[in-house]
Scaffold this motif. Structure first.
Motif, PDB file in Angstrom:
ATOM      1  N   PRO A   4       3.992  18.604  -0.808  1.00 42.88           N
ATOM      2  CA  PRO A   4       3.587  19.822  -0.419  1.00 42.88           C
ATOM      3  C   PRO A   4       2.784  20.010  -2.265  1.00 42.88           C
ATOM      4  N   ILE A   5       1.702  20.389  -2.632  1.00 41.59           N
ATOM      5  CA  ILE A   5       0.820  20.618  -3.729  1.00 41.59           C
ATOM      6  C   ILE A   5       0.531  22.499  -3.840  1.00 41.59           C
ATOM      7  N   ASP A   6       0.961  22.974  -5.232  1.00 40.44           N
ATOM      8  CA  ASP A   6       1.252  24.228  -5.751  1.00 40.44           C
ATOM      9  C   ASP A   6      -0.036  24.716  -5.452  1.00 40.44           C
ATOM     10  N   GLU A   7      -0.408  25.719  -4.479  1.00 39.84           N
ATOM     11  CA  GLU A   7      -1.329  26.562  -5.288  1.00 39.84           C
ATOM     12  C   GLU A   7      -1.258  27.123  -6.726  1.00 39.84           C
ATOM     13  N   VAL A   8      -2.434  26.769  -7.792  1.00 41.22           N
ATOM     14  CA  VAL A   8      -2.000  27.364  -8.474  1.00 41.22           C
ATOM     15  C   VAL A   8      -3.442  28.803  -8.652  1.00 41.22           C
ATOM     16  N   THR A   9      -3.212  29.759  -9.539  1.00 41.12           N
ATOM     17  CA  THR A   9      -4.510  30.077  -9.774  1.00 41.12           C
ATOM     18  C   THR A   9      -4.493  30.708 -11.282  1.00 41.12           C
TER      19      THR A   9
ATOM     20  N   GLY B 284      -3.536  24.762  -2.672  1.00 38.29           N
ATOM     21  CA  GLY B 284      -2.419  24.080  -2.078  1.00 38.29           C
ATOM     22  C   GLY B 284      -2.156  23.645  -0.744  1.00 38.29           C
ATOM     23  N   ALA B 285      -1.508  22.959  -0.314  1.00 40.29           N
ATOM     24  CA  ALA B 285      -1.325  22.362   0.868  1.00 40.29           C
ATOM     25  C   ALA B 285       0.117  21.478   1.259  1.00 40.29           C
ATOM     26  N   ASP B 286       0.893  21.838   2.461  1.00 43.58           N
ATOM     27  CA  ASP B 286       1.667  21.526   3.129  1.00 43.58           C
ATOM     28  C   ASP B 286       2.226  20.171   2.857  1.00 43.58           C
ATOM     29  N   GLY B 287       3.206  19.734   2.179  1.00 47.52           N
ATOM     30  CA  GLY B 287       4.435  18.816   2.664  1.00 47.52           C
ATOM     31  C   GLY B 287       4.017  17.974   4.295  1.00 47.52           C
TER      32      GLY B 287
ATOM     33  N   ARG C 231       0.858  -1.079  -0.373  1.00 45.67           N
ATOM     34  CA  ARG C 231      -0.294   0.017  -0.507  1.00 45.67           C
ATOM     35  C   ARG C 231       1.305   1.697   0.053  1.00 45.67           C
ATOM     36  N   ARG C 232       0.394   1.915  -1.015  1.00 48.75           N
ATOM     37  CA  ARG C 232       1.484   3.212  -0.718  1.00 48.75           C
ATOM     38  C   ARG C 232       0.490   4.409  -0.573  1.00 48.75           C
ATOM     39  N   ASN C 233       0.795   5.643  -0.005  1.00 46.37           N
ATOM     40  CA  ASN C 233      -0.171   6.784  -0.020  1.00 46.37           C
ATOM     41  C   ASN C 233      -0.632   7.809  -1.281  1.00 46.37           C
ATOM     42  N   HIS C 234      -1.583   8.432  -1.171  1.00 46.49           N
ATOM     43  CA  HIS C 234      -1.646   9.554  -2.425  1.00 46.49           C
ATOM     44  C   HIS C 234      -0.799  11.105  -2.195  1.00 46.49           C
ATOM     45  N   SER C 235      -0.187  11.417  -3.366  1.00 49.37           N
ATOM     46  CA  SER C 235       0.520  12.972  -2.681  1.00 49.37           C
ATOM     47  C   SER C 235      -0.450  13.825  -1.935  1.00 49.37           C
ATOM     48  N   LEU C 236      -1.622  13.742  -2.404  1.00 46.89           N
ATOM     49  CA  LEU C 236      -2.412  14.814  -2.146  1.00 46.89           C
ATOM     50  C   LEU C 236      -3.047  14.285  -0.961  1.00 46.89           C
ATOM     51  N   TYR C 237      -3.125  14.809   0.414  1.00 44.28           N
ATOM     52  CA  TYR C 237      -3.735  13.777   1.825  1.00 44.28           C
ATOM     53  C   TYR C 237      -5.197  15.210   1.732  1.00 44.28           C
ATOM     54  N   ILE C 238      -6.221  14.058   1.790  1.00 39.74           N
ATOM     55  CA  ILE C 238      -7.743  14.365   1.165  1.00 39.74           C
ATOM     56  C   ILE C 238      -7.776  13.859   3.282  1.00 39.74           C
ATOM     57  N   SER C 239      -8.714  15.265   3.477  1.00 42.62           N
ATOM     58  CA  SER C 239      -9.155  14.988   5.342  1.00 42.62           C
ATOM     59  C   SER C 239     -10.716  14.163   5.370  1.00 42.62           C
ATOM     60  N   SER C 240     -11.251  13.908   4.767  1.00 44.15           N
ATOM     61  CA  SER C 240     -12.181  13.369   4.086  1.00 44.15           C
ATOM     62  C   SER C 240     -11.495  11.837   4.099  1.00 44.15           C
ATOM     63  N   TYR C 241     -11.034  11.505   4.623  1.00 46.32           N
ATOM     64  CA  TYR C 241     -10.311  10.133   4.336  1.00 46.32           C
ATOM     65  C   TYR C 241     -10.100   9.926   5.984  1.00 46.32           C
TER      66      TYR C 241
ATOM     67  N   PHE D  34       3.604  24.763   0.756  1.00 51.90           N
ATOM     68  CA  PHE D  34       3.848  24.871  -1.042  1.00 51.90           C
ATOM     69  C   PHE D  34       3.571  26.291  -1.197  1.00 51.90           C
ATOM     70  N   LYS D  35       4.274  26.200  -2.570  1.00 53.63           N
ATOM     71  CA  LYS D  35       3.923  27.275  -3.466  1.00 53.63           C
ATOM     72  C   LYS D  35       2.588  28.001  -4.267  1.00 53.63           C
ATOM     73  N   LYS D  36       3.179  29.264  -4.583  1.00 56.37           N
ATOM     74  CA  LYS D  36       1.810  29.575  -4.894  1.00 56.37           C
ATOM     75  C   LYS D  36       2.621  30.449  -6.632  1.00 56.37           C
ATOM     76  N   ARG D  37       1.376  30.268  -7.546  1.00 57.48           N
ATOM     77  CA  ARG D  37       2.052  30.077  -8.938  1.00 57.48           C
ATOM     78  C   ARG D  37       0.519  30.969 -10.144  1.00 57.48           C
ATOM     79  N   THR D  38       0.693  30.786 -10.682  1.00 58.73           N
ATOM     80  CA  THR D  38      -0.337  32.555 -11.794  1.00 58.73           C
ATOM     81  C   THR D  38       0.012  31.535 -13.040  1.00 58.73           C
ATOM     82  N   LYS D  39      -1.239  31.413 -13.829  1.00 53.76           N
ATOM     83  CA  LYS D  39      -0.859  30.853 -14.637  1.00 53.76           C
ATOM     84  C   LYS D  39      -2.123  31.619 -16.060  1.00 53.76           C
TER      85      LYS D  39
END
Length: 630
Positions: free
Chosen positions: A594-599, A563-566, A470-480, A542-547
């Motif tokens: 960490p997952i970047d916050e992308v706007t 965005g989500a911190d590691g 079993r491996r965890n997903h890269s993004l944590y979801i608090s519903s689990y 996490f970092k913030k980026r704009t596209k």
């Protein structure tokens, strides 16, 4: 007089010959004139007029008139859709002010046959006067849709939550055999009937795809009050205090309040006089518990079973001549004795559990009904449902169908997600849906199947079977549950577990548009699972980026990836037998990146970095003005 009767009789005979199989003149079903039609012709006419409208039904529901008048709907929905797969249900619902309701998701149905039958009855049930009224002024049969009750309730509950304090009914709680009342309170709730009526009128109207509704949660009293909950608490406490004695062969088990209380549930029922809180015995839980008592007492002749799938039917086989205890019958008797029509007096009911001969081969449903097999464990996960998540929902359902009725063989058989579901590619029917790629969400074939793996993992975890990969997903979801998700990436990342019991285990799945449930069936090995969840350890921020997206309208701005911190966490599981002996223990460690916050912004829209720089310059200028005293 005889001549008059003969004239009337002749008129009725002529009428019967002319209109006997046809709807009378002046009768319509909603906007459809069905005068002179047979019932079959009317059904076709009504269906062809209304069913395309129902199929196209789509409504925007606003929580307030202010939201309707001021909200930038396109940007709001774009952000909701982009983040629907990233956030927990609680996070996604927080401060939500607009919902998209579609006829298919709500299970909208039009009972055409019933409507036509009512049209055909006009002038027949009501006689000549009703027929004349139809011919002179017209009679219309009202048309209304019905909706799936659970889907409509889920929508309305989500709207309630946006108000901050939804209504909560009083109820009961049972701890160590003691029954207490749980507090409820009035709160905010939308009028369910009003929402259903407006949706029905809109979906059946001239613009079914552009319905706009304002559904503001209003103050609402509880359905179950303190007095009703107290009455039920007293009823349940009296039943538990009476207890219930079960016997099997030469062994008796006098079960008291603490034992029986673990099997008691309640439900809210609507009745003519209002709502009632109804207690009942969960017969599936009770039957499983009784089987555990029998097993613990040393009776080892209960059947072991195996499963096979033949022609789409699941079959259950047991050794020839083997027997099993009729715990399902005993649980049904206990329900009647404690809460049914037989529940009265102060005597302790006594129920004898009988042996039954296990059939050598029977269907799954028959084996479940007779108590030969039972649910071992079950787990449900939920997901945000919106038009933009249709592909993800499709992938979840596709993977769930592929693992449905899969089998983990007894005595060490290994179950593999990848071997069962296979590669999630287009050839297997999977579609493109959001997945995390290079620190942000983007489309990938098969997006969403990790939710299926997570649901399987937790069902297996709760059952106590050994998990071998079993491996965890890269993004944590608090519903689990914390640290208890599972990632899949064919063929490198897999979820595998071993059936170390003496009977086969069958895995079944069922789903709705917003939930997935995985259940393991068989002979419960009786494992007792305990969990110790460690503390979170912080990781990389996490970092913030704009596209800039040139395809978006100018001025558009929405957060595409939250965005989500590691962070890291370890979950320790201990599995014991019913006597308390440790069978195995393991740590499940999860490392979330960490997952970047992308706007995303449209063309000619200032980026956040530019806005921050402008704000910093403005702040400096204001500070300079203040410092000079001007």
């Amino acid at each position: 007089m005889l001549a008059l009767l003969a004239l009337v009789g002749g008129a009725w005979a002529i009428d019967g010959a002319v209109n006997g199989s046809r709807i009378y003149d002046g009768v319509s079903v909603g906007a459809v004139d069905v005068s002179g039609m047979t019932e079959e012709e009317a059904r076709r006419a009504v269906s062809s007029f209304y069913e395309p409208r129902v199929a196209d039904g789509r409504a925007l529901i606003f929580a307030s008139e202010e939201a309707r008048d001021t909200l930038d709907v396109e940007s709001e929905l774009a952000e909701q859709d982009a983040q629907a797969e990233q956030l927990s249900l609680e996070e996604a619902r927080a401060n939500k002010q607009v919902w998209v309701a579609e006829s298919g998701t709500l299970g909208a149905r039009l009972s055409v046959s019933e409507l036509v039958s009512r049209a055909f009855a006009v002038g027949r049930d009501g006689g000549l006067a009703e027929r004349m009224e139809a011919a002179r002024n017209g009679v219309s049969v009202d048309v209304a849709l019905s909706f799936d009750e659970e889907a409509l309730e889920a929508l309305c509950s989500s709207i309630d939550e946006s108000a901050g304090e939804p209504r909560l009914d009083y109820g009961i709680a049972i701890e160590a055999g003691a029954v207490s009342v749980t507090e409820g309170h009035g709160g905010k709730a939308v009028d369910r009937a009003s929402v259903a009526r407006q949706l029905s009128e809109g979906f059946l109207g001239e613009a079914p795809g552009k319905v706009v509704i304002v559904a503001t949660p209003d103050e609402a009293d509880v359905r179950i009050g303190a007095d009703e909950a107290a009455r039920v608490a007293d009823e349940v406490q009296a039943a538990l205090d009476r207890g219930c004695t079960f016997s099997f062969e030469q062994t008796e088990w006098p079960l008291g309040a603490a034992d029986l209380g673990a099997w008691v549930r309640t439900r809210v029922e609507e009745r003519e006089e209002g709502f009632a809180l109804v207690p009942y015995l969960d017969e599936t839980e009770a039957a499983s518990g009784l089987l555990g008592l029998i097993r613990d007492a040393g009776y080892t002749s209960a059947a072991t079973v195996s499963f096979d799938v033949d022609g789409g039917e699941v079959w259950v086989s047991a050794r020839e001549g083997s027997r099993y205890p009729h715990t399902a019958d005993a649980a049904a008797q206990a329900q009647s004795a404690l809460f049914g029509s037989e529940a009265a007096g102060s005597d302790t009911p006594s129920i004898a559990i009988q042996w039954g001969e296990a059939p050598s081969r029977t269907t799954f449903d028959e084996a479940l009904e007779m108590g030969l097999i039972a649910p071992i464990s079950s787990f449900t996960t939920e997901y945000n449902d919106s038009p933009a998540t249709a592909n993800r929902r499709h992938n979840i359902h596709t993977a769930a169908d592929l693992l449905n009725n899969s089998i983990a063989r007894a005595d060490g058989g290994e179950w593999s997600f990848n071997d069962t579901v296979g590669e999630a590619n287009e050839e297997a029917g999977f579609q493109a849906a959001h997945a995390i790629i290079n620190g942000e969400y983007d489309d990938a074939i098969g997006g969403g199947i990790c939710q299926v793996a997570t649901t399987v993992f937790n069902a297996v975890y709760e059952a106590g079977y050994p998990v071998t990969e079993r491996r965890n997903h890269s993004l944590y979801i608090s519903s689990y549950p914390t640290g208890r998700d599972a990632a899949i990436a064919y063929p490198d990342l897999d979820l595998t577990w071993v059936n170390d019991g003496t009977s086969d285990v069958l895995m079944r799945s069922r789903y709705t548009d917003s939930s997935l449930t995985v259940t393991l069936y068989g002979i419960d090995p009786g494992y007792v699972v305990s969990t110790q969840t460690g503390d979170w350890e912080t990781g990389e921020p996490f970092k913030k980026r704009t596209k800039v997206d040139e395809s978006e309208p100018e001025g558009t701005r929405y957060v595409k990836t939250a965005g989500a911190d590691g962070r890291n966490v370890t979950v320790h599981r201990t599995v014991r037998d019913r006597a308390g002996n440790v069978l195995h223990e393991e740590d499940f460690t999860s490392n979330y990146a960490p997952i970047d916050e992308v706007t995303v912004v449209g063309p000619n829209t200032p980026t956040r970095e530019r806005e921050d720089a402008d704000k910093e310059a403005t702040d400096k200028e204001e500070a300079s003005v203040l410092s000079t005293g001007d």
